[in-house]
Structure formats: structure tokens, C-alpha cells
Design an enzyme around this catalytic site. Structure first.
Site, PDB file in Angstrom:
ATOM      1  N   HIS A  90       0.835  -1.201   0.000  1.00  0.00           N
ATOM      2  CA  HIS A  90       0.000   0.000   0.000  1.00  0.00           C
ATOM      3  C   HIS A  90       0.873   1.256   0.000  1.00  0.00           C
ATOM      4  O   HIS A  90       0.514   2.263  -0.603  1.00  0.00           O
ATOM      5  CB  HIS A  90      -0.929   0.004   1.227  1.00  0.00           C
ATOM      6  CG  HIS A  90      -1.996  -1.036   1.124  1.00  0.00           C
ATOM      7  ND1 HIS A  90      -3.337  -0.727   1.049  1.00  0.00           N
ATOM      8  CD2 HIS A  90      -1.931  -2.387   1.051  1.00  0.00           C
ATOM      9  CE1 HIS A  90      -4.044  -1.847   0.946  1.00  0.00           C
ATOM     10  NE2 HIS A  90      -3.203  -2.867   0.957  1.00  0.00           N
ATOM     11  N   ASP A 125      -5.805   5.998   2.124  1.00  0.00           N
ATOM     12  CA  ASP A 125      -6.014   4.615   1.705  1.00  0.00           C
ATOM     13  C   ASP A 125      -7.410   4.185   2.137  1.00  0.00           C
ATOM     14  O   ASP A 125      -7.784   4.333   3.314  1.00  0.00           O
ATOM     15  CB  ASP A 125      -4.948   3.761   2.409  1.00  0.00           C
ATOM     16  CG  ASP A 125      -4.854   2.357   1.860  1.00  0.00           C
ATOM     17  OD1 ASP A 125      -5.901   1.743   1.602  1.00  0.00           O
ATOM     18  OD2 ASP A 125      -3.715   1.879   1.715  1.00  0.00           O
TER      19      ASP A 125
HETATM   20  C1  UDX Z   1      -0.755  -6.874  -0.895  1.00  0.00           C
HETATM   21  C2  UDX Z   1      -1.715  -7.783  -1.679  1.00  0.00           C
HETATM   22  O1  UDX Z   1      -1.192  -9.073  -1.815  1.00  0.00           O
HETATM   23  C3  UDX Z   1      -1.992  -7.210  -3.011  1.00  0.00           C
HETATM   24  O2  UDX Z   1      -2.758  -8.122  -3.774  1.00  0.00           O
HETATM   25  C4  UDX Z   1      -2.708  -5.921  -2.795  1.00  0.00           C
HETATM   26  O3  UDX Z   1      -3.160  -5.397  -3.998  1.00  0.00           O
HETATM   27  C5  UDX Z   1      -1.745  -4.983  -2.057  1.00  0.00           C
HETATM   28  O4  UDX Z   1      -1.358  -5.576  -0.829  1.00  0.00           O
HETATM   29  P1  UDX Z   1       1.674  -7.770  -1.621  1.00  0.00           P
HETATM   30  O5  UDX Z   1       1.208  -9.128  -1.339  1.00  0.00           O
HETATM   31  O6  UDX Z   1       2.860  -7.315  -0.922  1.00  0.00           O
HETATM   32  O7  UDX Z   1       0.505  -6.701  -1.476  1.00  0.00           O
HETATM   33  O8  UDX Z   1       1.949  -7.769  -3.210  1.00  0.00           O
HETATM   34  P2  UDX Z   1       2.135  -6.618  -4.260  1.00  0.00           P
HETATM   35  O9  UDX Z   1       0.880  -5.847  -4.422  1.00  0.00           O
HETATM   36  O10 UDX Z   1       2.652  -7.263  -5.472  1.00  0.00           O
HETATM   37  O11 UDX Z   1       3.215  -5.640  -3.638  1.00  0.00           O
HETATM   38  C6  UDX Z   1       4.529  -6.032  -3.354  1.00  0.00           C
HETATM   39  C7  UDX Z   1       5.442  -4.867  -3.603  1.00  0.00           C
HETATM   40  O12 UDX Z   1       6.715  -5.169  -3.049  1.00  0.00           O
HETATM   41  C8  UDX Z   1       5.665  -4.578  -5.092  1.00  0.00           C
HETATM   42  O13 UDX Z   1       5.632  -3.194  -5.301  1.00  0.00           O
HETATM   43  C9  UDX Z   1       7.056  -5.131  -5.372  1.00  0.00           C
HETATM   44  O14 UDX Z   1       7.783  -4.436  -6.357  1.00  0.00           O
HETATM   45  C10 UDX Z   1       7.720  -4.979  -4.031  1.00  0.00           C
HETATM   46  N1  UDX Z   1       8.789  -5.984  -3.884  1.00  0.00           N
HETATM   47  C11 UDX Z   1       8.478  -7.291  -3.697  1.00  0.00           C
HETATM   48  C12 UDX Z   1      10.084  -5.549  -3.913  1.00  0.00           C
HETATM   49  O15 UDX Z   1      10.369  -4.360  -4.096  1.00  0.00           O
HETATM   50  N2  UDX Z   1      11.063  -6.472  -3.737  1.00  0.00           N
HETATM   51  C13 UDX Z   1      10.825  -7.780  -3.560  1.00  0.00           C
HETATM   52  O16 UDX Z   1      11.793  -8.536  -3.408  1.00  0.00           O
HETATM   53  C14 UDX Z   1       9.482  -8.210  -3.524  1.00  0.00           C
END
Ligand code: UDX
Length: 458
Positions: free
Chosen positions: A23, A117
Site C-alpha cells: 500500500h 487509503d
Molecule cells: C498486498 C496484496 O497481496 C496485493 O494483492 C494488494 O493489492 C496490495 O497488498 P503484496 O502481497 O505485498 O501486497 O503484493 P504486491 O501488491 O505485489 O506488492 C509487493 C510490492 O513489493 C511490489 O511493489 C514489489 O515491487 C515490491 N517488492 C516485492 C520488492 O520491491 N522487492 C521484492 O523482493 C518483492
């Protein structure tokens, strides 16, 4: 305050993301866009979040302020349960936000708008009690928001009895394409509560922003825009990945998981074009030991190069022998600069849980996807990735809810070696170009951001 003096100032916008990596990332990037267009931004988050990221923070001209979630020394992981965390945050958050607004409104830089948010729906009442206009920020896809909005309104018969779900602006969906808090109604009461309450007061909000771009979900955006003052402003990824005006900007976002592993980029530099599979399940995943093992063997059996992000809290699920035997082909890291990795020409495929940020990021840099959704909106995102935008294939689970190694191997082969893989790559490049256009000068998202800042400046 002197009116003339005030008019000469940039509008002051307070941006408040839910305290989670997925977020904070999009709202931080949105904040940067606001600054680029002449606004002054204060980014607010919890004390425990700032304690985690202060050491590697580079926010340029963004000011930061704090509220409390009631767990200042440890955040959610120090709470007895996530329910306890939410209950306390929902009590302490509004009070401390009110104190902050009190301070800012009597300073020489009062807030002109609060962008919050949608998870933190109580921000609406707190801001309005100060007479401050509000913008709700929805971090998930418009398609998912429509589904959740129907649940909020009671327009979906829950528990779902129909298997075919027909909603305005969306293709026909199977009940199993809906987020688990709906298709397994009653199983995730906290998620149900947070995700449906996003829409409390939304029809009275002065603006509603969604992290998507118009061309990606036009029908559903049009439908929701008849209900709310909805504006698409995404993809909210660090600007230099999409915006040619900002190629020299070196912002890769901020991380609450410690410094990014620079090793990845050096490692990728020595690999052939399109030869590496990047595997990441975002910031919250909790894969089973069985699933982790199947991924490990699927990667090994494919014989491909891979980078696999396994957060420290997940490392105990994988054997040291595997890590050693995969040394030549694979790199396992705690966290990496995901966008830089995805953008590297050596990366040919992204095995993802289909979190909305990861989905937008894959699409923004043009990398084909193997969809392995785990829960929440990821299930619906995966449906759109495969059947609507056609930018990936789905790794299907067996009856024990595990994606087996053979499936992973087959999916990698499809993406990396077949004609279908080539078609998928063409589609993802088409979306990448549209994403770029939307944030470029005069594009659909760019226009909406410019208009918002201008309206506040008048
Ligand atoms: C959660 C929910 O899973 C997601 O579906 C919702 O829309 C937002 O909250 P998350 O599970 O963390 O998020 O997944 P994602 O939405 O893909 O966000 C992860 C973030 O971390 C991405 O911006 C990604 O670039 C970042 N990331 C992940 C890194 O910078 N490095 C990493 O090694 C892994």
C-alpha cells in the site's frame, strides 16, 4: 492566514497509506507525481513503519509525519493477533490523526486535501471534522473494487449460490474467480470487514483515485465513475520506469524489508537475454512447506536461471541442500529491487502471486507472467492476467491446493519456448506501451493528476 500569501503557495496534500509495503509503494509514487505537478506533500504513516524504513529512506522533498497504530514498538507482528491489531489501530489511529491535523491546521502550512487509503475509512470523518476535502485512494484493480463494492451494497447474494457471476463492466466470472473472502463467505471476517468498508462514505468523497489506467479496465472504470468522482492515476510505479521525462531519476521506492540486494543486478548482467525466471510472492506471502518444495524442484527441473525472493521469515521452509545444489543456476535473496530486476533484459518470465502492484509492475515493464495467486484480490487479478489481458499463463493447483513441480516446469516452458509464449510477450508489450502513454504528458492518468493539483491550486 493572509489569503494572498496562501494563494501563492503550492497546495498541501497529506497522503496516508495503510501501513503495508503493497500500500505504501503505490501511494508514495502517487505522492511523487503530485510533487512533480507542483504540490507540497506530507506522507503519513505509523511510528512502527517509519522506524523500519528510516535508515534507507530517500524521499526527496516529501515531508513525513506519524500517527500511531497502538503498537509503536513493533507494529502488527507485536500484536496478539491481526484482529487485535486492527481493533487497536482503529481506536488509536483516528485519535492520533486528529492530533496531527490539529497541529498542521494551526501551522503555516495547513492541509488542503487528505488522500487516504480506502482501508483506513475512518480518515473521512476525521478529515471532514476539520473541514478538509478528502480523496479516497483504492490500491486494488477497478475490477476487484467493483466486486467488493457489490458485496458492500449487498448486491451479491452471499454465500454465493450461483457459479456464474455477472457484474457491470466485467466479463462473466466464475465464483471461484472472486476473492476468497467472498467465495468462501464467512471464512475471512476481518478481510471482509476491511475490504467492504472501503466504500463507506466513498460517494461523498471529493475525489476517488484508483491505481490503474483507463485503457486497462475502461468499461468498469466508466461504470464506477457514474457513482463516484473516480479518476485513474496509475500505474503507480517509480516514474522513471514509465516516464521518459524522468529517466535520470534513481528512485526505486522504499522498503520495509531492509536494503535491497544489489547482487541481483550484477548477477543478471552476466546472463543471456530472456533466460532468467524471477520468482516473488510479494511482501505478505506464507507458502506451505510443500508448496515451497514444489517451486524449488520445479525451478531446478526446468534447468533455467532464476532469482527467487524468499523473505527471511520464510527461509526455514527450504532445505539448505537445495540452496547449495541450485547455486549455479539460482540466486535466492531476502528482498530485491523488483522493478529493476523485472526491467533487466535477462529476465524472461515472472512467477508471481499476482498482487496488484506486482501485476502492474510486470505489465509496465513488459514481462510475461506465470500466475500463482494465493488469496484476496490475487485470485481475481490472475483471471484477468490470463483471460482478459492475456499476459500470462496460470499455474493450476492440484486437489491438495498445491502447484506441483511438473506444472511449474510446463508453465516455464510455455512462456520461454513456445509460440503461445511469443503471443503472450506481444500482448504484454502492447500493455506496456499503453501504460507508458497513460502516465506520459497528456495521457489519461497524467491528465487526472494534473487536474487534481490544479483544482486544489485555484
Ligand atoms: C498486498 C496484496 O497481496 C496485493 O494483492 C494488494 O493489492 C496490495 O497488498 P503484496 O502481497 O505485498 O501486497 O503484493 P504486491 O501488491 O505485489 O506488492 C509487493 C510490492 O513489493 C511490489 O511493489 C514489489 O515491487 C515490491 N517488492 C516485492 C520488492 O520491491 N522487492 C521484492 O523482493 C518483492
Amino acid at each position: 492566514m493572509d489569503k494572498q500569501k496562501r494563494e501563492n503557495q503550492a497546495p498541501h496534500i497529506l497522503v496516508l497509506p495503510y501501513p503495508q509495503q503493497g500500500h505504501i509503494n503505490p501511494m508514495l509514487q502517487f505522492a511523487k507525481r503530485l510533487i512533480q505537478n507542483g504540490a507540497k506533500v506530507t506522507l503519513v504513516n505509523t511510528i512502527s513503519i517509519w522506524n523500519k524504513i528510516n535508515n534507507n529512506i530517500d524521499l526527496n522533498s516529501i515531508e513525513i509525519e506519524s500517527i500511531s497504530d497502538g503498537y509503536d514498538n513493533g507494529g502488527p507482528s507485536s500484536a496478539e493477533s491481526m484482529d487485535a491489531y486492527k481493533d487497536k489501530f482503529w481506536k488509536v489511529g483516528p485519535k492520533t490523526l486528529s492530533q496531527l491535523l490539529d497541529k498542521l491546521q494551526s501551522s503555516n502550512k495547513p492541509v488542503d486535501c487528505v488522500v487516504y487509503d480506502a482501508f483506513l475509512h475512518w480518515t473521512f470523518d476525521v478529515s471532514k471534522s476539520f473541514g478538509i476535502p478528502v480523496a479516497v485512494f483504492l490500491t486494488q484493480a477497478c475490477s476487484v473494487n467493483t466486486i467488493n463494492f457489490h458485496a458492500f451494497k449487498g448486491w451479491l447474494d452471499l454465500p454465493l449460490l450461483e457459479t456464474e457471476i455477472v457484474l457491470p463492466g466485467l466479463p462473466k466470472l466464475d465464483a471461484s474467480d472472486l476473492p476468497p473472502f467472498l467465495n468462501q463467505y464467512g471464512t475471512y471476517p476481518r478481510s471482509f470487514d476491511i475490504l467492504t468498508n472501503q466504500f463507506l462514505n466513498i460517494d461523498q468523497a471529493d475525489w476517488v483515485f484508483v491505481n490503474t489506467f483507463y485503457e486497462l479496465e475502461p468499461k468498469v472504470v466508466d461504470w464506477l465513475a457514474k457513482k463516484w468522482r473516480l479518476k485513474t492515476i496509475g500505474p503507480c510505479v517509480p516514474s522513471m520506469f514509465l516516464d521518459k521525462r524522468l529517466q535520470n531519476d534513481k528512485d526505486y521506492g522504499i522498503s520495509i524489508f531492509g536494503p535491497n540486494s544489489e547482487t541481483c543486478i550484477k548477477w543478471l548482467d552476466n546472463k543471456p537475454k530472456n533466460s532468467v525466471v524471477y520468482v516473488s510472492f510479494g511482501s505478505l506471502s506464507d507458502l506451505s512447506v510443500d508448496q515451497t518444495k514444489e517451486i524449488a524442484y520445479g525451478l531446478r527441473d526446468s534447468g533455467v536461471y532464476f532469482i527467487w525472493v524468499i523473505r527471511d521469515s520464510e527461509k526455514h521452509k527450504i532445505s539448505i541442500e537445495f540452496m547449495e545444489s541450485s547455486f549455479e543456476k539460482g540466486l535466492i535473496v531476502n528482498w530485491c529491487p523488483q522493478l529493476q530486476v523485472l526491467q533487466h533484459e535477462a529476465v524472461g518470465c515472472f512467477v508471481t502471486h499476482c498482487g496488484w502492484n506486482s501485476t502492474m509492475e510486470a505489465l509496465s515493464v513488459g514481462v510475461s507472467v506465470i500466475a500463482m495467486p494465493l488469496w484476496t484480490d490475487q485470485i481475481t487479478n490472475a483471471k484477468f492476467i490470463v483471460d482478459v489481458w492475456k499476459i500470462g499463463v496460470k499455474a493450476v493447483k492440484d486437489e491438495k491446493e498445491v502447484v506441483r513441480r511438473e506444472t511449474i516446469k510446463d508453465c516455464i516452458k510455455i512462456i520461454m519456448e513456445t509460440e503461445k509464449g511469443n503471443e503472450i510477450k506481444k500482448n504484454v508489450i502492447k500493455w506496456k506501451n499503453l501504460a507508458e502513454k497513460s502516465v506520459d504528458e497528456g495521457g489519461s492518468s497524467d491528465k487526472n493528476i494534473v487536474e487534481f493539483v490544479n483544482e486544489l491550486t485555484l
